[in-house]
Design a protein around this motif. Structure first.
Motif, mmCIF file in Angstrom:
data_model
loop_
_atom_site.group_PDB
_atom_site.id
_atom_site.type_symbol
_atom_site.label_atom_id
_atom_site.label_comp_id
_atom_site.label_asym_id
_atom_site.label_seq_id
_atom_site.Cartn_x
_atom_site.Cartn_y
_atom_site.Cartn_z
ATOM 1 N N THR A 21 50.316 34.216 41.276
ATOM 2 C CA THR A 21 50.403 32.783 41.282
ATOM 3 C C THR A 21 50.457 31.753 42.144
ATOM 4 O O THR A 21 49.979 30.767 42.083
ATOM 5 C CB THR A 21 51.336 32.475 40.094
ATOM 6 N N ASP A 22 51.342 32.036 43.243
ATOM 7 C CA ASP A 22 51.577 31.177 43.882
ATOM 8 C C ASP A 22 50.530 31.324 45.322
ATOM 9 O O ASP A 22 49.888 30.022 46.053
ATOM 10 C CB ASP A 22 52.790 31.527 45.130
ATOM 11 N N VAL A 23 50.275 32.268 45.053
ATOM 12 C CA VAL A 23 49.177 32.991 46.008
ATOM 13 C C VAL A 23 47.601 31.734 46.006
ATOM 14 O O VAL A 23 47.074 30.829 46.671
ATOM 15 C CB VAL A 23 48.165 33.696 46.590
ATOM 16 N N LEU A 31 44.540 38.516 42.708
ATOM 17 C CA LEU A 31 43.702 37.596 42.686
ATOM 18 C C LEU A 31 42.275 38.287 43.277
ATOM 19 O O LEU A 31 41.756 38.737 43.881
ATOM 20 C CB LEU A 31 43.790 36.882 44.064
ATOM 21 N N ARG A 32 41.376 38.280 41.915
ATOM 22 C CA ARG A 32 39.750 38.186 41.924
ATOM 23 C C ARG A 32 39.134 37.454 42.559
ATOM 24 O O ARG A 32 39.179 36.475 42.184
ATOM 25 C CB ARG A 32 39.596 39.375 41.409
ATOM 26 N N ILE A 33 38.037 37.791 43.868
ATOM 27 C CA ILE A 33 37.301 36.392 44.058
ATOM 28 C C ILE A 33 35.683 37.292 43.968
ATOM 29 O O ILE A 33 35.444 38.853 44.785
ATOM 30 C CB ILE A 33 37.312 37.450 46.007
ATOM 31 N N SER A 34 34.885 36.814 43.506
ATOM 32 C CA SER A 34 33.677 37.522 43.000
ATOM 33 C C SER A 34 33.269 36.285 44.105
ATOM 34 O O SER A 34 33.201 35.105 44.302
ATOM 35 C CB SER A 34 32.455 36.718 41.691
ATOM 36 N N THR A 35 31.621 36.841 44.477
ATOM 37 C CA THR A 35 30.857 36.406 45.869
ATOM 38 C C THR A 35 29.329 37.235 45.040
ATOM 39 O O THR A 35 29.064 37.935 44.710
ATOM 40 C CB THR A 35 30.889 36.859 47.105
ATOM 41 N N VAL A 80 35.840 41.757 44.869
ATOM 42 C CA VAL A 80 36.528 42.229 45.658
ATOM 43 C C VAL A 80 38.421 41.714 45.371
ATOM 44 O O VAL A 80 39.140 40.162 45.029
ATOM 45 C CB VAL A 80 37.045 41.940 47.332
ATOM 46 N N THR A 81 39.427 42.406 45.325
ATOM 47 C CA THR A 81 40.637 41.817 44.831
ATOM 48 C C THR A 81 41.588 42.401 45.784
ATOM 49 O O THR A 81 41.772 43.397 46.024
ATOM 50 C CB THR A 81 40.709 42.764 42.727
ATOM 51 N N PHE A 82 42.737 41.330 45.602
ATOM 52 C CA PHE A 82 43.142 41.544 46.380
ATOM 53 C C PHE A 82 45.096 41.002 46.233
ATOM 54 O O PHE A 82 45.308 39.972 44.876
ATOM 55 C CB PHE A 82 43.433 41.346 47.964
ATOM 56 N N MET A 83 46.647 41.420 46.745
ATOM 57 C CA MET A 83 47.549 41.041 46.585
ATOM 58 C C MET A 83 48.319 41.036 47.078
ATOM 59 O O MET A 83 48.214 41.230 48.648
ATOM 60 C CB MET A 83 48.282 41.564 45.395
ATOM 61 N N HIS A 84 49.002 39.375 47.455
ATOM 62 C CA HIS A 84 50.238 39.064 48.622
ATOM 63 C C HIS A 84 51.690 40.791 48.482
ATOM 64 O O HIS A 84 52.439 40.393 46.997
ATOM 65 C CB HIS A 84 50.165 38.102 48.769
ATOM 66 N N THR A 85 52.306 41.065 49.124
ATOM 67 C CA THR A 85 53.295 41.786 49.004
ATOM 68 C C THR A 85 54.473 40.963 48.853
ATOM 69 O O THR A 85 55.890 41.437 48.752
ATOM 70 C CB THR A 85 53.227 42.779 50.186
#
Ligand SMILES: Cc1ncc(COP(=O)(O)O)c(C=O)c1O
Length: 428
Positions: free
Chosen positions: A378-380, A402-406, A368-373
């Motif tokens: 890199t800060d997140v 950023l990508r999170i693998s579960t 799952v990939t996300f970004m902060h608007t």
């Protein structure tokens, strides 16, 4: 290297080993090691706790980058070590057709193909290179790929373009509609198109592409179809014969949880003579006669293998496939998807967060990939690092996310920590 430099560099290596004595000597086994497996039950946290205890992976940091590299369970590490110990006592290479065939048969059962259609590789990238350099392209031939490729499936084709004059054409993968993905590929096809090369699960957003439908399209147009399966073997069930692609490359060291530097390349039986073996030697050869000047390749995909290899790593890959099979790939997928769906839903509720992975369940993988608007990714990532959460930055496809693998060693609590971590990030 001079002798003094050599001694200094060896001292450095030994010092590096001594800072992680537990790892060097073998980490302590959990209570459950050696205990019989409980019944497989995807809905039982007790079962998943048992699975988690099969890994030396630290619990101090949540490891959420299986898409980059998977963590190996003890049985894999032990299999590698035991084979190495055995072979080093007699200083033999340990090459053994029977063991190789057993491992390939197990891999074939997992991925729905025959053992003879599989070659051992070092990683997905090597499989891609074998296909890219083995297909008989001519100047002006067109290759369709996506704008979201990992360097492994981008650089290889870009270099081929430079060297041979093939022409790359790109489409942006849609996370909204599979029909749109098919249409975007179809729109790029011309009389010069020779190959479609796309990932099964896209590295950037985790989008699962409709490979079976794409195979139908390419077959009808007499176009070769290569799939980059780096992100899929060991994540969810699929059958290569059912998909109908011509070639498929994957890694043993990601979702399969095998030793690092292991991979598999599938080449459909009927395509073996079309994908020419460019690097050859011992094990590629069926027979050769230097005096007569004759040679022939093995009839199987083993023709893509050559020279001395690491048998401990191959045996470790076999142990990893067995480990995944012990749980069952359908159960692995159920767990991975339960965790990624929990994450997807949690992130969706956070203001200022844009989730880039597909909304539709059937299109979403365990990444799952996300970004902060309002903040650079890199800060997140730095903030999540402080929460002991190992994530992966995504810059491919022009993204800054950023990508999170579960995977099976992750827990609902770790997923909740990600959500809490993202929610608590300060925008100043
Ligand atoms: C889609 C894709 N292809 C290829 C690769 C390269 O894999 P490897 O380093 O095992 O060759 C990756 C790695 O993350 C990937 O995500």
């Amino acid at each position: 290297m001079r002798r003094t430099e050599f001694i200094r560099s060896m001292a450095g290596l030994l010092a590096a080993a001594s800072v992680t004595p537990g790892m060097a000597r073998g980490a302590a086994r959990p209570e459950t090691a050696g205990v019989p497996w409980p019944a497989v039950d995807a809905g039982s946290e007790g079962f998943w706790k048992f699975v988690r205890d099969q890994f030396p992976l630290t619990t101090e940091r949540a490891y959420l980058n299986t898409g980059g590299l998977g963590a190996s369970p003890y049985v894999v590490i032990d299999a590698v070590k035991a084979k190495m110990d055995e072979l080093e006592k007699i200083s033999e290479p340990g090459h053994d057709d029977r063991i190789w065939t057993d491992i390939k048969s197990a891999a074939g059962a997992l991925m729905g193909c025959d053992a003879e259609e599989l070659a051992f590789t070092r990683n997905t990238t090597e499989g891609i290179n074998i296909v890219a350099n083995g297909l008989p392209f001519r100047k002006g031939d067109e290759i369709i790929t996506t704008t979201h490729e990992h360097v492994g499936n981008a650089f290889t084709w870009l270099e081929l373009q430079k060297r041979t004059g093939v022409v790359l054409k790109f489409f942006e993968p849609s996370t909204e509609s599979q029909q749109e993905n098919l249409d975007r590929i179809a729109r790029l096809i011309t009389t010069k198109t020779r190959l479609v090369s796309i990932p099964h699960a896209v590295t950037t957003t985790g989008l699962i592409l409709p490979v079976k439908a794409i195979a139908e399209l390419t077959r009808a147009k007499k176009i070769w179809f290569f799939v980059d399966g780096a992100q899929t073997a060991g994540m969810f069930p699929f059958s290569l014969h059912d998909i109908g692609c011509d070639a498929y490359a994957t890694s043993g060291h990601k979702w399969l949880l095998g030793p690092k530097e292991t991979g598999l390349l599938y080449v459909r039986k009927e395509m073996l003579d079309t994908v020419e073996a460019k690097f050859v030697g011992a094990y590629s050869a069926r027979d050769f006669d230097l005096q007569k000047g004759t040679s022939s390749l093995t009839l199987s995909a083993q023709r893509y293998e050559y020279g001395t290899v690491s048998i401990p790593l191959r045996v470790g890959l076999g142990a990893a496939i067995q480990f995944i099979g012990r749980i069952g790939i359908a159960t692995v997928w159920e767990r991975d998807r339960t965790l990624s769906t929990r994450l997807f839903r949690g992130l969706k509720e956070i203001p200022d967060v844009r989730v880039l992975s597909p909304v539709e369940d059937g299109m979403r993988s365990a990444m799952v990939t996300f970004m902060h608007t309002k903040l650079p990714h890199t800060d997140v990532q730095k903030h999540l690092d402080d929460y002991n959460l190992r994530t992966r930055g995504v810059s491919e496809g022009g993204l800054a996310a950023l990508r999170i693998s579960t995977h099976i060693y992750n827990t609902p609590e770790e997923v909740d920590r990600v959500i809490e971590g993202v929610r608590s990030v300060k925008t100043k």
